[in-house]
Design an enzyme around this catalytic site. Sequence first.
Site, PDB file in Angstrom:
ATOM      1  N   LYS A   1       0.967  -1.378   0.212  1.00 53.73           N
ATOM      2  CA  LYS A   1      -0.124  -0.056   0.051  1.00 53.73           C
ATOM      3  C   LYS A   1       0.616   0.824   0.178  1.00 53.73           C
ATOM      4  CE  LYS A   1      -3.050   3.065   0.656  1.00 53.73           C
ATOM      5  NZ  LYS A   1      -2.356   4.486   0.951  1.00 53.73           N
TER       6      LYS A   1
ATOM      7  N   GLU B   1       5.928  -1.044  13.120  1.00 55.25           N
ATOM      8  CA  GLU B   1       7.299  -0.131  12.816  1.00 55.25           C
ATOM      9  C   GLU B   1       6.905   1.583  13.018  1.00 55.25           C
ATOM     10  OE1 GLU B   1      10.770  -0.061  12.650  1.00 55.25           O
ATOM     11  OE2 GLU B   1      10.506  -2.491  12.329  1.00 55.25           O
TER      12      GLU B   1
ATOM     13  N   CYS C   1      10.785   8.838  12.008  1.00 56.74           N
ATOM     14  CA  CYS C   1       9.987   8.527  12.942  1.00 56.74           C
ATOM     15  C   CYS C   1      11.663   8.176  13.908  1.00 56.74           C
ATOM     16  CB  CYS C   1      10.068   6.978  12.906  1.00 56.74           C
ATOM     17  SG  CYS C   1      11.283   6.125  11.977  1.00 56.74           S
TER      18      CYS C   1
ATOM     19  N   GLU D   1       4.592  12.843  19.351  1.00 54.58           N
ATOM     20  CA  GLU D   1       5.050  12.548  18.403  1.00 54.58           C
ATOM     21  C   GLU D   1       4.898  14.171  17.905  1.00 54.58           C
ATOM     22  OE1 GLU D   1       4.904  10.277  15.572  1.00 54.58           O
ATOM     23  OE2 GLU D   1       6.936   9.658  14.971  1.00 54.58           O
TER      24      GLU D   1
HETATM   25  P1  NAD Z   1      -0.407   6.569   8.831  1.00 49.44           P
HETATM   26  O1  NAD Z   1      -0.429   5.693   9.977  1.00 49.44           O
HETATM   27  O2  NAD Z   1      -1.746   8.038   8.760  1.00 49.44           O
HETATM   28  O3  NAD Z   1      -0.308   6.123   7.379  1.00 49.44           O
HETATM   29  C1  NAD Z   1       0.828   4.848   6.766  1.00 49.44           C
HETATM   30  C2  NAD Z   1      -0.504   4.046   6.041  1.00 49.44           C
HETATM   31  O4  NAD Z   1      -1.441   3.634   6.644  1.00 49.44           O
HETATM   32  C3  NAD Z   1      -0.757   4.985   4.369  1.00 49.44           C
HETATM   33  O5  NAD Z   1      -0.302   3.947   3.673  1.00 49.44           O
HETATM   34  C4  NAD Z   1      -1.356   4.613   4.657  1.00 49.44           C
HETATM   35  O6  NAD Z   1      -2.689   4.813   3.783  1.00 49.44           O
HETATM   36  C5  NAD Z   1      -2.372   3.464   5.860  1.00 49.44           C
HETATM   37  N1  NAD Z   1      -3.975   3.760   6.130  1.00 49.44           N
HETATM   38  C6  NAD Z   1      -4.695   3.711   6.714  1.00 49.44           C
HETATM   39  N2  NAD Z   1      -5.567   4.052   7.494  1.00 49.44           N
HETATM   40  C7  NAD Z   1      -5.341   2.560   7.260  1.00 49.44           C
HETATM   41  C8  NAD Z   1      -6.103   1.358   7.616  1.00 49.44           C
HETATM   42  N3  NAD Z   1      -7.639   1.987   8.924  1.00 49.44           N
HETATM   43  N4  NAD Z   1      -5.968   0.316   7.672  1.00 49.44           N
HETATM   44  C9  NAD Z   1      -4.918   0.186   6.740  1.00 49.44           C
HETATM   45  N5  NAD Z   1      -3.953   1.021   6.634  1.00 49.44           N
HETATM   46  C10 NAD Z   1      -3.813   2.521   6.970  1.00 49.44           C
HETATM   47  O7  NAD Z   1       1.384   7.204   9.302  1.00 49.44           O
HETATM   48  P2  NAD Z   1       1.692   8.717   7.871  1.00 49.44           P
HETATM   49  O8  NAD Z   1       1.079   9.798   8.418  1.00 49.44           O
HETATM   50  O9  NAD Z   1       1.994   7.765   6.534  1.00 49.44           O
HETATM   51  O10 NAD Z   1       3.390   8.083   8.930  1.00 49.44           O
HETATM   52  C11 NAD Z   1       3.832   9.321  10.013  1.00 49.44           C
HETATM   53  C12 NAD Z   1       3.928   7.634  11.061  1.00 49.44           C
HETATM   54  O11 NAD Z   1       4.698   6.796  10.915  1.00 49.44           O
HETATM   55  C13 NAD Z   1       4.672   8.766  12.033  1.00 49.44           C
HETATM   56  O12 NAD Z   1       4.157   8.475  13.896  1.00 49.44           O
HETATM   57  C14 NAD Z   1       5.869   7.785  12.129  1.00 49.44           C
HETATM   58  O13 NAD Z   1       7.044   8.142  13.111  1.00 49.44           O
HETATM   59  C15 NAD Z   1       5.748   6.593  11.551  1.00 49.44           C
HETATM   60  N6  NAD Z   1       6.945   5.824  10.282  1.00 49.44           N
HETATM   61  C16 NAD Z   1       7.490   4.894  11.833  1.00 49.44           C
HETATM   62  C17 NAD Z   1       8.999   4.745  11.765  1.00 49.44           C
HETATM   63  C18 NAD Z   1       9.429   3.239  12.189  1.00 49.44           C
HETATM   64  O14 NAD Z   1      10.265   2.575  11.325  1.00 49.44           O
HETATM   65  N7  NAD Z   1       9.342   3.112  13.387  1.00 49.44           N
HETATM   66  C19 NAD Z   1       9.206   4.857   9.676  1.00 49.44           C
HETATM   67  C20 NAD Z   1       8.190   6.029   9.506  1.00 49.44           C
HETATM   68  C21 NAD Z   1       7.166   6.526   9.527  1.00 49.44           C
END
Ligand code: NAD
Length: 486
Positions: free
Chosen positions: A178, A253, A289, A389
């Site tokens: 995705k 993650e 992150c 965060e």
């Molecule tokens: P997000 O959770 O809004 O979205 C991430 C993904 O999840 C997107 O592709 C989105 O379409 C999908 N999604 C949204 N709702 C969903 C659902 N109900 N079911 C399944 N998929 C769904 O995150 P974001 O705003 O894109 O990214 C920022 C976050 O990601 C921050 O909290 C950051 O810390 C975290 N992050 C973590 C790591 C790590 O390795 N720990 C790395 C990068 C980013």
Amino acid sequence: MVDDPRSAVMRTWTLPLGDATLQGQSVYDVEDPCTGDVLTQVPDCSSEDVDRVVATAHAAQRDWALRTPRQRGTALRALATLMRDHSEELALLDAIDGGFPLPAMRDDVTWAADVLELMADDALDLGGRTIPLSANLHYTLQQPYGVVARIVPFNHPVLFAGSKIAAPLMAGNAVVLKAPDQTPLSAIRLAELAREVLPEGLFGVVTGHGATAGAALVAHPLVRRIGFIGSPGTGRHIQRLAAEHGVKYVTLELGGKNPMIVMPDADLEAAAKSAVVGMNFTTTAGQSCGSTSRLLLHEAIADEVIDLVVDQVAAIKVGDPLVDGTDMGPVIDQAQYSKSLRAIESGRAGGASVLTGGGRAQGVGSKGWYVAPTVLAGVAPQADVARDEIFGPVLSVLTVRDEAEAVEVANSVEFGLTAAVWTNDVSQAHRMAAGLDAGYVWINGSARHYWGLPFGGWKSSGVGSEESTEELLSYTQVKAVTVTLD
Ligand code: NAD
């Protein structure tokens, strides 16, 4: 006349689907974070679209799993080479739809290729064990799940698209990725390129705005292994949704509020530099992150380090990420922009001093989501800006009296992703590293990932480890076999 580099996105974006394409019944707008204007449109996949991509991946997986690990590794190396050959094109797509400076996105392409090669290097770790239990032969097989869902966030688009498919593919699975809502272009382009070196349909991409496509993947009956990277709220939602649709293995993650602790005996100039690098201002405008967004300074050296940090942060040049000399671009969208500005106001209201930045960046006009790189000092450990965060270019500085207080404050938040300790006392360094509630600790460092070293969060920062053999094996299920010999 010089071509507009943004014309690179002026094409029709469809999704490769086996030997066909998925046009999608509907589309959504992808915005330019530098202006807020529409850049292009991509398919907004429905549950039915997701079902077709998963079914195509499922059909391709059986033959793929029959290849030996080294044969699969050869294909991954070919994909890594293709990524390196198309580095400029892929990096440009991320710079355009993500607003990230081009040099940082070139690094992301390289790192994705590095991880594909790392997983290929690990081919023979898929070997299982023989276990001497009796006169019979007992051994284990590491076998794939089938179709794996990989759901990734916006902040390192091509790095995640390339590197997060490596372990599941290497382990013999098909993958459906995705793509991030805001930054889907490089993932689509990667899937197009992958058709040159991977079996048709083995690596599928779905795009979509909001929860529909990701949720359809999680709920799909053929998907039993889900690797999610994103926000803690979505991660918890995915755990619940997966449980409602079967018994599925979910790794997460998630976010971080990562501490960097500087003790009095540290090399203060190096520590200050590392604090700025650790915030990832110049790669993702702080939207990483692992960003060390809480700087915990021993009171004896706090003023000196703060001065060094503020000088560097104030010198960061904010602007169009496609223009040479720009250090930092905008944040991704209006929501992230408003969240960053709200956090700064909340810090002020809580008594913190704004030492540089503190609002919209200057000299960038009125359009686009530009936040000034900001340092808040005198932050209380209980303040929201010390605990939540922000995922923007906002660094919170706290002071501590001694080692014990530093570790206590560091561990006092709900997150536990990364941490950094700066000291030249080797015993203190190891003691503090052992005492910190975090999955990844730098001693006298920050920011850099060493591919092969497990990366993953503790507490609400996640479940599972990636970027390593642990990740590879997590995309296999163990089968025990007994051969009766007597
Ligand atoms: P997000 O959770 O809004 O979205 C991430 C993904 O999840 C997107 O592709 C989105 O379409 C999908 N999604 C949204 N709702 C969903 C659902 N109900 N079911 C399944 N998929 C769904 O995150 P974001 O705003 O894109 O990214 C920022 C976050 O990601 C921050 O909290 C950051 O810390 C975290 N992050 C973590 C790591 C790590 O390795 N720990 C790395 C990068 C980013």
